[in-house]
Design an enzyme around this catalytic site. Structure first.
Site, PDB file in Angstrom:
ATOM      1  N   GLU A  18      -3.564  18.100 -10.397  1.00 43.87           N
ATOM      2  CA  GLU A  18      -3.982  17.804  -9.008  1.00 43.87           C
ATOM      3  C   GLU A  18      -2.765  17.863  -8.076  1.00 43.87           C
ATOM      4  O   GLU A  18      -2.468  16.924  -7.329  1.00 43.87           O
ATOM      5  CB  GLU A  18      -4.680  16.440  -8.896  1.00 43.87           C
ATOM      6  CG  GLU A  18      -5.490  16.262  -7.628  1.00 43.87           C
ATOM      7  CD  GLU A  18      -6.145  14.885  -7.530  1.00 43.87           C
ATOM      8  OE1 GLU A  18      -5.490  13.922  -7.110  1.00 43.87           O
ATOM      9  OE2 GLU A  18      -7.332  14.786  -7.897  1.00 43.87           O
ATOM     10  N   ARG A  30      -4.682   1.171   0.870  1.00 44.65           N
ATOM     11  CA  ARG A  30      -3.660   0.232   1.364  1.00 44.65           C
ATOM     12  C   ARG A  30      -3.447   0.340   2.872  1.00 44.65           C
ATOM     13  O   ARG A  30      -3.244  -0.665   3.547  1.00 44.65           O
ATOM     14  CB  ARG A  30      -2.330   0.524   0.659  1.00 44.65           C
ATOM     15  CG  ARG A  30      -2.075  -0.355  -0.545  1.00 44.65           C
ATOM     16  CD  ARG A  30      -0.698  -0.067  -1.124  1.00 44.65           C
ATOM     17  NE  ARG A  30      -0.294  -1.094  -2.057  1.00 44.65           N
ATOM     18  CZ  ARG A  30      -0.786  -1.252  -3.283  1.00 44.65           C
ATOM     19  NH1 ARG A  30      -1.736  -0.459  -3.715  1.00 44.65           N
ATOM     20  NH2 ARG A  30      -0.342  -2.212  -4.063  1.00 44.65           N
ATOM     21  N   HIS A  83     -10.763   0.947  -0.669  1.00 43.90           N
ATOM     22  CA  HIS A  83      -9.615   0.234  -1.237  1.00 43.90           C
ATOM     23  C   HIS A  83      -8.254   0.677  -0.709  1.00 43.90           C
ATOM     24  O   HIS A  83      -7.222   0.216  -1.195  1.00 43.90           O
ATOM     25  CB  HIS A  83      -9.607   0.397  -2.762  1.00 43.90           C
ATOM     26  CG  HIS A  83      -9.262   1.799  -3.190  1.00 43.90           C
ATOM     27  ND1 HIS A  83     -10.180   2.803  -3.256  1.00 43.90           N
ATOM     28  CD2 HIS A  83      -8.077   2.347  -3.555  1.00 43.90           C
ATOM     29  CE1 HIS A  83      -9.587   3.920  -3.653  1.00 43.90           C
ATOM     30  NE2 HIS A  83      -8.314   3.677  -3.836  1.00 43.90           N
ATOM     31  N   GLU A 138       0.601   7.142  -1.138  1.00 40.14           N
ATOM     32  CA  GLU A 138       0.256   8.294  -1.988  1.00 40.14           C
ATOM     33  C   GLU A 138       0.839   9.613  -1.496  1.00 40.14           C
ATOM     34  O   GLU A 138       1.220  10.464  -2.308  1.00 40.14           O
ATOM     35  CB  GLU A 138      -1.270   8.415  -2.117  1.00 40.14           C
ATOM     36  CG  GLU A 138      -1.932   7.321  -2.953  1.00 40.14           C
ATOM     37  CD  GLU A 138      -2.193   6.036  -2.181  1.00 40.14           C
ATOM     38  OE1 GLU A 138      -1.894   5.983  -0.961  1.00 40.14           O
ATOM     39  OE2 GLU A 138      -2.688   5.059  -2.772  1.00 40.14           O
ATOM     40  N   ASP A 169      -1.521  10.882  -7.610  1.00 43.24           N
ATOM     41  CA  ASP A 169      -0.542  10.494  -6.587  1.00 43.24           C
ATOM     42  C   ASP A 169      -0.249   8.996  -6.571  1.00 43.24           C
ATOM     43  O   ASP A 169       0.108   8.429  -5.546  1.00 43.24           O
ATOM     44  CB  ASP A 169      -1.057  10.923  -5.203  1.00 43.24           C
ATOM     45  CG  ASP A 169      -2.455  10.383  -4.927  1.00 43.24           C
ATOM     46  OD1 ASP A 169      -2.870   9.422  -5.600  1.00 43.24           O
ATOM     47  OD2 ASP A 169      -3.135  10.927  -4.030  1.00 43.24           O
ATOM     48  N   HIS A 227     -13.417  -3.249  -5.115  1.00 40.48           N
ATOM     49  CA  HIS A 227     -12.146  -3.052  -5.820  1.00 40.48           C
ATOM     50  C   HIS A 227     -11.461  -4.412  -6.042  1.00 40.48           C
ATOM     51  O   HIS A 227     -11.486  -5.255  -5.149  1.00 40.48           O
ATOM     52  CB  HIS A 227     -11.260  -2.136  -4.967  1.00 40.48           C
ATOM     53  CG  HIS A 227     -10.101  -1.555  -5.707  1.00 40.48           C
ATOM     54  ND1 HIS A 227      -8.978  -2.280  -6.007  1.00 40.48           N
ATOM     55  CD2 HIS A 227      -9.895  -0.322  -6.219  1.00 40.48           C
ATOM     56  CE1 HIS A 227      -8.128  -1.519  -6.667  1.00 40.48           C
ATOM     57  NE2 HIS A 227      -8.657  -0.315  -6.807  1.00 40.48           N
TER      58      HIS A 227
HETATM   59  C1  UD1 Z   1      -4.037   2.185  -6.947  1.00 39.14           C
HETATM   60  C2  UD1 Z   1      -3.248   3.363  -6.397  1.00 39.14           C
HETATM   61  C3  UD1 Z   1      -4.110   4.211  -5.478  1.00 39.14           C
HETATM   62  C4  UD1 Z   1      -5.409   4.597  -6.165  1.00 39.14           C
HETATM   63  C5  UD1 Z   1      -6.099   3.366  -6.717  1.00 39.14           C
HETATM   64  C6  UD1 Z   1      -7.309   3.766  -7.532  1.00 39.14           C
HETATM   65  C7  UD1 Z   1      -0.840   3.036  -5.983  1.00 39.14           C
HETATM   66  C8  UD1 Z   1       0.170   2.479  -5.073  1.00 39.14           C
HETATM   67  N1  UD1 Z   1      -2.115   2.871  -5.614  1.00 39.14           N
HETATM   68  O1  UD1 Z   1      -4.383   1.341  -5.853  1.00 39.14           O
HETATM   69  O2  UD1 Z   1      -3.410   5.384  -5.117  1.00 39.14           O
HETATM   70  O3  UD1 Z   1      -6.235   5.228  -5.225  1.00 39.14           O
HETATM   71  O4  UD1 Z   1      -5.211   2.654  -7.580  1.00 39.14           O
HETATM   72  O5  UD1 Z   1      -8.164   2.693  -7.722  1.00 39.14           O
HETATM   73  O6  UD1 Z   1      -0.513   3.590  -7.008  1.00 39.14           O
HETATM   74  N2  UD1 Z   1      -6.389  -5.080 -10.072  1.00 39.14           N
HETATM   75  C9  UD1 Z   1      -7.038  -5.822 -11.049  1.00 39.14           C
HETATM   76  N3  UD1 Z   1      -7.583  -5.164 -12.129  1.00 39.14           N
HETATM   77  C10 UD1 Z   1      -7.506  -3.806 -12.272  1.00 39.14           C
HETATM   78  C11 UD1 Z   1      -6.871  -3.062 -11.271  1.00 39.14           C
HETATM   79  C12 UD1 Z   1      -6.307  -3.719 -10.182  1.00 39.14           C
HETATM   80  O7  UD1 Z   1      -7.116  -7.033 -10.953  1.00 39.14           O
HETATM   81  O8  UD1 Z   1      -7.999  -3.262 -13.277  1.00 39.14           O
HETATM   82  C13 UD1 Z   1      -5.788  -5.790  -8.906  1.00 39.14           C
HETATM   83  C14 UD1 Z   1      -4.452  -6.464  -9.272  1.00 39.14           C
HETATM   84  O9  UD1 Z   1      -4.320  -7.638  -8.517  1.00 39.14           O
HETATM   85  C15 UD1 Z   1      -3.423  -5.421  -8.805  1.00 39.14           C
HETATM   86  C16 UD1 Z   1      -4.099  -4.963  -7.526  1.00 39.14           C
HETATM   87  O10 UD1 Z   1      -5.489  -4.873  -7.871  1.00 39.14           O
HETATM   88  O11 UD1 Z   1      -2.123  -5.957  -8.604  1.00 39.14           O
HETATM   89  C17 UD1 Z   1      -3.597  -3.682  -6.933  1.00 39.14           C
HETATM   90  O12 UD1 Z   1      -3.482  -2.667  -7.917  1.00 39.14           O
HETATM   91  P1  UD1 Z   1      -2.534  -1.386  -7.584  1.00 39.14           P
HETATM   92  O13 UD1 Z   1      -2.603  -0.463  -8.738  1.00 39.14           O
HETATM   93  O14 UD1 Z   1      -1.189  -1.814  -7.121  1.00 39.14           O
HETATM   94  O15 UD1 Z   1      -3.210  -0.757  -6.296  1.00 39.14           O
HETATM   95  P2  UD1 Z   1      -4.659  -0.214  -6.045  1.00 39.14           P
HETATM   96  O16 UD1 Z   1      -5.076  -0.722  -4.710  1.00 39.14           O
HETATM   97  O17 UD1 Z   1      -5.522  -0.476  -7.221  1.00 39.14           O
HETATM   98  N1  UDP Z   2     -15.387   4.822  -9.813  1.00 36.59           N
HETATM   99  C1  UDP Z   2     -15.914   4.038 -10.830  1.00 36.59           C
HETATM  100  N2  UDP Z   2     -16.420   2.794 -10.517  1.00 36.59           N
HETATM  101  C2  UDP Z   2     -16.423   2.314  -9.246  1.00 36.59           C
HETATM  102  C3  UDP Z   2     -15.860   3.120  -8.206  1.00 36.59           C
HETATM  103  C4  UDP Z   2     -15.342   4.372  -8.535  1.00 36.59           C
HETATM  104  O1  UDP Z   2     -15.938   4.442 -11.987  1.00 36.59           O
HETATM  105  O2  UDP Z   2     -16.902   1.187  -9.031  1.00 36.59           O
HETATM  106  C5  UDP Z   2     -14.815   6.156 -10.171  1.00 36.59           C
HETATM  107  C6  UDP Z   2     -15.314   7.325  -9.364  1.00 36.59           C
HETATM  108  O3  UDP Z   2     -16.410   7.959 -10.010  1.00 36.59           O
HETATM  109  C7  UDP Z   2     -14.098   8.242  -9.286  1.00 36.59           C
HETATM  110  C8  UDP Z   2     -12.918   7.320  -9.432  1.00 36.59           C
HETATM  111  O4  UDP Z   2     -13.439   6.074  -9.900  1.00 36.59           O
HETATM  112  O5  UDP Z   2     -14.055   9.152 -10.380  1.00 36.59           O
HETATM  113  C9  UDP Z   2     -12.227   7.122  -8.121  1.00 36.59           C
HETATM  114  O6  UDP Z   2     -11.311   6.094  -8.228  1.00 36.59           O
HETATM  115  P1  UDP Z   2     -10.793   5.272  -6.987  1.00 36.59           P
HETATM  116  O7  UDP Z   2     -11.741   5.372  -5.868  1.00 36.59           O
HETATM  117  O8  UDP Z   2     -10.436   3.924  -7.505  1.00 36.59           O
HETATM  118  O9  UDP Z   2      -9.402   5.986  -6.658  1.00 36.59           O
HETATM  119  P2  UDP Z   2      -9.010   7.290  -5.805  1.00 36.59           P
HETATM  120  O10 UDP Z   2      -9.814   8.440  -6.280  1.00 36.59           O
HETATM  121  O11 UDP Z   2      -9.211   6.959  -4.372  1.00 36.59           O
HETATM  122  O12 UDP Z   2      -7.553   7.435  -6.098  1.00 36.59           O
END
Ligand code: UD1
Ligand code: UDP
Length: 364
Positions: free
Chosen positions: A117, A205, A203, A131, A95, A236
């Site tokens: 999913e 939003r 994490h 999401e 999502d 995160h």
């Molecule tokens: C995103 C997804 C969320 C999911 C989550 C899993 C959207 C809007 N959100 O949220 O549904 O649950 O991923 O973790 O699609 N960043 C890094 N390195 C990384 C990843 C992220 O530095 O490897 C930082 C960057 O500044 C980036 C910010 O995190 O811009 C936010 O990343 P983003 O993918 O927009 O949102 P998440 O909060 O990670």
């Molecule tokens: N996970 C990981 N390292 C971490 C935290 C989570 O590998 O430090 C894994 C966890 O086992 C799960 C997935 O990441 O499979 C969940 O991702 P996240 O919580 O980022 O996103 P969401 O499931 O909420 O979309």
């Protein structure tokens, strides 16, 4: 049959991996892997773990990127890829903004999409944000809906999705978890073997700002009330999370804040944990399968099955409820045992096989 498997973030990489690996064994399927790299480091470590190398990488992540910019950039880049690759089918998982953008880009080009999913709903567009909207849009446009549970199938039927397009498969997160059992799982962080471990992730939003500060304050209180318990929080990398978590928790002697853990060490952390506090979707699915009680730092969940079975509890981003419920699990043996039952309502490890079989029947 050319199948383009797509992923953008850590959970998509984890949950798409079993499907990619299963499809690669099928002679009728030509598999291509597209990483939008909405996440960079979080995504790459998962693909390394599963031995998956994306064929196309859009490298879309920018620091603290706004949703509008992310979506606009994705749509433009994706259209170029779809034109060049011309896949027969595109698979998306979950999502995220990647999922919604891939689905929309495919819709514009008339390419059928399979949604892994499918059918998770809270019926509240603001929770989780964005999401819930991403799932609804994807559900409207997808051709195949791979629903993890009967409940998610019912959600889709309620929205008018034709029954013939829905297959209940289980969640591929359990396939991935079982695949990891044969690997070396080391936490890599020293935890006193005599201490109970509380594992935390957060994490979302919609919790940014005041709700997330309340969560951190509750964690601070819990750590101060329980000096004999060790807390571990892989933070995160989203800056909205990182700065606040450090402000409230970094100074506590029994609170370890670390960088996000790679998938294998994180599974080791879940196994080592006594209880888990999280707002993650994936962790809500994995932890019950590992017999770990989960307190969910949200008011609503699109994963009601484990809540109904009593192994996951919603505590919201509410200071009082978080402190009360976590303390109860730390103090009351019976309350703990009632939630630590090793129930896995989200799958049996065969979800990828069912997804591949559905595609094979339609195409091979
Ligand atoms: C995103 C997804 C969320 C999911 C989550 C899993 C959207 C809007 N959100 O949220 O549904 O649950 O991923 O973790 O699609 N960043 C890094 N390195 C990384 C990843 C992220 O530095 O490897 C930082 C960057 O500044 C980036 C910010 O995190 O811009 C936010 O990343 P983003 O993918 O927009 O949102 P998440 O909060 O990670
Ligand atoms: N996970 C990981 N390292 C971490 C935290 C989570 O590998 O430090 C894994 C966890 O086992 C799960 C997935 O990441 O499979 C969940 O991702 P996240 O919580 O980022 O996103 P969401 O499931 O909420 O979309």
């Amino acid at each position: 049959m050319k199948i383009l498997c797509t992923m953008g973030t850590r959970p998509e990489a984890i949950k798409m991996a079993p499907v990619i690996l299963a499809l690669k064994k099928e002679p009728w399927a030509e598999v291509r892997v597209l990483a939008t790299a909405q996440h960079r480091d979080l995504l790459d470590q998962v693909n390394q773990f599963f031995g998956i190398e994306p064929d196309i990488d859009l490298d879309i992540m920018r620091p603290n990127q706004a949703l509008t910019t992310l979506t606009a950039r994705l749509l433009l880049e994706l259209d170029t890829v779809l034109e060049k690759e011309s896949p027969d089918v595109v698979l998306v998982q979950g999502d995220t903004t990647t999922v919604m953008s891939v689905t929309l880009a495919c819709f514009y080009r008339g390419i059928p999409v399979g949604h892994v999913e499918a059918g998770l709903r809270t019926w509240d567009m603001q929770n989780p944000f964005p999401e819930e909207a991403n799932r609804v849009i994807t559900g409207e446009l997808a051709r195949w809906h791979f629903a993890p549970t009967e409940g998610s199938r019912q959600n889709l039927l309620k929205e008018g999705v034709p029954d013939a397009g829905i297959v209940v498969t289980g969640n591929t997160v359990i396939d991935a978890l079982l695949m990891s059992a044969s690997k070396d799982l080391q936490l890599g962080i020293e935890i006193d073997p005599d201490k109970r471990l509380v594992l935390v992730t957060s994490h979302r939003r919609e919790n940014f700002g005041e709700p997330f500060r309340r969560i951190c304050l509750a964690l601070q209180t819990l750590a101060q009330q329980n000096p004999d318990v060790q807390f571990l929080y892989p933070v995160h990398p989203n800056p909205n999370v990182k700065e606040v978590a450090h402000e409230f928790l970094a100074m506590l002697p029994n609170f370890t804040l670390c960088e996000p853990l790679d998938y294998a060490p994180f599974i080791a952390a879940m196994k080592r944990a006594h209880i888990i506090l999280t707002d993650s979707g994936g962790v809500q699915e994995e932890a019950p399968a590992l017999g770990k009680p989960v307190l969910v730092l949200r008011d609503e969940t699109e994963r009601p099955e484990a809540v109904e079975q009593g192994v996951v509890k919603l505590v919201g981003p509410n200071y009082k409820t978080i402190v009360q419920e976590a303390q109860r699990l730390l103090d009351d043996e019976d309350a703990y045992r009632a939630m630590a039952r090793g129930i896995s309502p989200y799958g049996d490890g065969q979800a990828a096989r069912r997804i591949v079989e559905t595609l094979r029947q339609d195409f091979a």
